[in-house]
Design a protein around this motif. Structure first.
Motif, short mmCIF file in Angstrom:
data_model
loop_
_atom_site.label_atom_id
_atom_site.label_comp_id
_atom_site.label_asym_id
_atom_site.label_seq_id
_atom_site.Cartn_x
_atom_site.Cartn_y
_atom_site.Cartn_z
N UNK A 82 43.08 37.18 63.61
CA UNK A 82 42.90 38.22 62.60
C UNK A 82 42.36 37.59 61.32
N UNK A 83 41.83 38.44 60.43
CA UNK A 83 41.21 37.92 59.22
C UNK A 83 41.89 38.50 57.99
N UNK A 84 41.73 37.77 56.88
CA UNK A 84 42.25 38.28 55.61
C UNK A 84 41.18 38.14 54.54
N UNK A 85 41.02 39.19 53.76
CA UNK A 85 40.19 39.10 52.57
C UNK A 85 41.20 38.87 51.44
N UNK A 86 41.26 37.64 50.94
CA UNK A 86 42.39 37.24 50.10
C UNK A 86 42.37 37.85 48.70
N UNK A 87 43.53 37.83 48.09
CA UNK A 87 43.65 38.15 46.68
C UNK A 87 43.71 36.83 45.91
N UNK A 88 43.66 36.94 44.60
CA UNK A 88 43.85 35.75 43.77
C UNK A 88 44.47 36.23 42.47
N UNK A 89 45.10 35.31 41.73
CA UNK A 89 45.77 35.73 40.49
C UNK A 89 44.83 36.45 39.52
N UNK A 90 43.52 36.17 39.59
CA UNK A 90 42.56 36.82 38.69
C UNK A 90 42.58 38.33 38.82
N UNK A 91 43.00 38.82 39.99
CA UNK A 91 43.00 40.26 40.24
C UNK A 91 43.85 41.01 39.21
N UNK A 92 44.83 40.32 38.62
CA UNK A 92 45.69 40.95 37.63
C UNK A 92 44.88 41.49 36.45
N UNK A 93 43.72 40.88 36.19
CA UNK A 93 42.90 41.33 35.07
C UNK A 93 41.94 42.44 35.42
N UNK A 94 41.81 42.74 36.71
CA UNK A 94 40.75 43.66 37.15
C UNK A 94 40.92 45.06 36.58
N UNK A 95 42.16 45.55 36.50
CA UNK A 95 42.36 46.93 36.02
C UNK A 95 41.78 47.10 34.62
N UNK A 96 42.03 46.10 33.77
CA UNK A 96 41.53 46.16 32.41
C UNK A 96 40.01 45.98 32.39
N UNK A 97 39.52 45.02 33.17
CA UNK A 97 38.08 44.74 33.16
C UNK A 97 37.25 45.90 33.71
N UNK A 98 37.86 46.72 34.56
CA UNK A 98 37.10 47.82 35.18
C UNK A 98 37.09 49.09 34.34
N UNK A 99 37.91 49.12 33.30
CA UNK A 99 38.12 50.38 32.58
C UNK A 99 36.81 51.05 32.14
N UNK A 100 35.86 50.27 31.68
CA UNK A 100 34.63 50.88 31.20
C UNK A 100 33.50 50.92 32.23
N UNK A 101 33.83 50.56 33.48
CA UNK A 101 32.79 50.56 34.51
C UNK A 101 32.62 51.96 35.09
N UNK A 102 31.42 52.25 35.52
CA UNK A 102 31.14 53.52 36.19
C UNK A 102 31.78 53.53 37.57
N UNK A 103 32.21 54.69 38.01
CA UNK A 103 32.77 54.86 39.36
C UNK A 103 33.81 53.80 39.67
#
Ligand SMILES: Nc1ncnc2c1ncn2[C@@H]1O[C@H](COP(=O)(O)OP(=O)(O)OP(=O)(O)O)[C@@H](O)[C@H]1O
Ligand SMILES: [Mg+2]
Length: 259
Positions: A82-103
């Motif tokens: 089986x395969x995994x598309x991993x997470x990383x600690x950086x993901x914690x910032x994604x919610x904030x970084x995406x706020x002004x992105x379209x869609x």
């Protein structure tokens, strides 16, 4: 066609990750091509499958932000098939970084579109919140959400809020969002609570509890520290049998035949 299920419950520690990886492991053992997508900054699914979250060269963070394509990222485990598309600690910032992105709610769905057809199952493990990461998980859940519920007092607390979020996503983003099933976890036969929990679950989600109930099992709790799913760590344990039964139930419900 790839079936895509998202594991969601904003309550922490209810068995989302344990269910995603162990159901995934048995689907793989039963011949399915399985990818686990780790959408949680805690990266528990990633480490439970023996991958060091601090050493990955790309993660769900990169695909959400659009800096790397998803098709280069899945790590295949030959032993577990089986395969995994991993997470990383950086993901914690994604919610904030995406706020002004379209869609911004459609990022994950779009990012994993190139993986369509490469796997039979994509299982997405969400963090314990109803924030933007989980909403991305819901929008990407083409074949529905699987809601793990711990068979304990206050287990149902928050399910109303979860239902509301699902309804909001249906209204605004994805009208066909389905609940594929509710997985009852950490069942302890010594308590009377479990029957009440099943009753309550069926009130919130009529007839949607899977028949396979996952018992509380020390082996299930130990397996992640060895980087292994229960199918490889303790295949004869009660927890293993329950997850295999759940995998067979999911396959049957999906109309997939296995021997
Ligand atoms: N059936 C079980 N029996 C015993 N321990 C379990 C069982 N299922 C999960 N656990 C343990 O309980 C803890 C929480 O489980 P898990 O990490 O799967 O929950 P989660 O919902 O993904 O948590 P989070 O909300 O933090 O992402 C873990 O330590 C896990 O090993
Ligand atoms: Mg988790």
């Amino acid at each position: 066609m790839t079936r895509i299920y998202t594991f969601v419950n904003q309550k922490g520690g209810v068995g989302k990750t344990t269910t995603a990886i162990n159901l995934g492991a048995y689907l793989a053992q039963l011949g399915q091509r399985v990818l686990i997508v780790d959408l949680d900054p805690q990266a528990n699914a990633t480490s439970s499958l023996g991958v060091d979250k601090n050493a990955v060269s790309g993660s769900t963070y990169d695909i959400l932000l659009g800096s790397l394509p998803a098709d280069s990222l899945p790590l295949h485990n030959e032993r577990l098939k089986m395969s995994v598309l991993p997470s990383s600690p950086a993901l914690a910032g994604a919610e904030v970084e995406l706020v002004n992105e379209l869609a911004r709610e459609n990022r994950l769905k779009q990012a994993i579109a190139p993986l369509d057809g490469r796997y039979d199952y994509i299982l997405i493990d969400c963090p314990p919140s109803l924030g933007l990461l989980t909403v991305n998980g819901l929008v990407a859940a083409r074949d529905g959400v699987i809601i793990p519920v711990q068979c304990e007092y206050l287990a149902l607390e928050g399910l109303g809020q979860l239902t509301q979020t699902i309804n909001r996503v249906r209204a605004a983003l994805f009208p066909d969002l389905k609940v594929r099933g509710v997985a009852l976890t950490m069942f302890d036969p010594r308590t009377n609570l479990a029957t009440d929990v099943v009753k309550e679950v069926n009130k919130h989600f009529p007839k949607q509890a899977f028949h396979a109930v996952i018992p509380r099992s020390i082996r299930l709790a130990e397996a992640p520290s060895y980087g292994l799913p229960i199918s490889a760590y303790a295949p004869t344990s009660a927890g293993a049998k329950a997850y295999e039964a759940l995998a067979r139930e999911v396959l049957k419900g999906d109309g997939v035949r296995v021997s």
